[in-house]
Design an enzyme around this catalytic site. Sequence first.
Site, mmCIF file in Angstrom:
data_model
loop_
_atom_site.group_PDB
_atom_site.id
_atom_site.type_symbol
_atom_site.label_atom_id
_atom_site.label_comp_id
_atom_site.label_asym_id
_atom_site.label_seq_id
_atom_site.Cartn_x
_atom_site.Cartn_y
_atom_site.Cartn_z
ATOM 1 N N LEU A 112 0.825 -1.237 0.007
ATOM 2 C CA LEU A 112 -0.025 0.156 0.090
ATOM 3 C C LEU A 112 0.782 1.117 -0.023
ATOM 4 O O LEU A 112 0.571 2.175 0.555
ATOM 5 C CB LEU A 112 -0.731 -0.204 1.312
ATOM 6 C CG LEU A 112 -1.795 -1.030 1.133
ATOM 7 C CD1 LEU A 112 -2.657 -1.040 2.419
ATOM 8 C CD2 LEU A 112 -2.966 -1.235 -0.031
ATOM 9 N N CYS A 113 1.924 1.073 -0.814
ATOM 10 C CA CYS A 113 2.918 2.435 -0.716
ATOM 11 C C CYS A 113 3.061 2.809 -2.129
ATOM 12 O O CYS A 113 4.293 3.163 -2.502
ATOM 13 C CB CYS A 113 4.090 2.110 0.192
ATOM 14 S SG CYS A 113 5.003 0.806 -0.162
ATOM 15 N N GLY A 114 2.172 2.734 -3.140
ATOM 16 C CA GLY A 114 2.423 3.092 -4.341
ATOM 17 C C GLY A 114 3.586 2.259 -5.070
ATOM 18 O O GLY A 114 3.476 0.986 -5.084
ATOM 19 N N SER B 248 5.633 7.709 -0.185
ATOM 20 C CA SER B 248 5.084 7.093 -1.189
ATOM 21 C C SER B 248 3.618 6.475 -0.752
ATOM 22 O O SER B 248 2.649 6.614 -1.425
ATOM 23 C CB SER B 248 5.804 6.132 -1.679
ATOM 24 O OG SER B 248 5.338 5.111 -2.780
#
Length: 277
Positions: free
Chosen positions: A69-71, A232
């Site tokens: 879940l951090c791009g 991010s």
Amino acid sequence: MVSSAKLRRAKDRVVAARPYADKMTRVFDDLNLRAPDYRHPLLALRGGEEEGRGRERLLLVLIIGDKGLCGGFNTNLIKAARNFLHEHEKDDVELVVVGRKGVDFFRRRPVTIRRQYLNVTASGLVNFADARKIADEVIEDFVSTENPFDRVFLAYSVFKSALSSTPVTEQLLPVGRSGGVDPGSSSAPSEVLVDYIYEQGPEEVFGKLLPNLILTRVYRALLESVASETGSRMTAMEAATKNADEVIAKLTLTMNRVRQAAITREIIEVVSGAEAL
């Protein structure tokens, strides 16, 4: 909101660490110019470098995230590691992976994971003891008398802003002239000899400085990676929140239209029935 709070702390720690790391690099460069004939084990060129770059034993230290879940943060680092493996496909390459996402990806690939460190950066804070452990074990791999590595590389993400971070792969060992400059550095080492006075001999000074230089670079890479991951994640969650709000608005509008159409249809049926009677 959580990532925004973490990002401020992570950014402050990165900004505070950069001048120290840059200064250590410049002190080393100055010392290296003053003692060009001295050879410390961490400066030793061997294997492919001395013989025209034949087959080498390489170690890649990959610093990646433990969570998703951090791009594109984890994806970009994995891509950088795979590019490195492709460029050195004729060499013997092993990995030291800091982060669960890297372990999960490369354990299913034909590459040797020499060591793995999990949950080092998961909390958003970097423990200096973890950086020391990683640095000490990497140094031991390089100076080992039994099948040592010829070169050690470090792959991590350099923090630029909450919207931007850049994956880099740089040589960590052997330490060379100007080889300790990190891509995120705001200044390059000067070619002019600074007027330092070294009271000890080269052996003692290099013996203290070089391990600390490696430790500082590993610690800084961990800080850069944490800040990049947090930035991010903040950006990715902001985009996800915005997209979710848009989806909710569209579905609410659709629901209201369907409900209104159903009510209208029922009214028409009632009116039609009444007229028929």
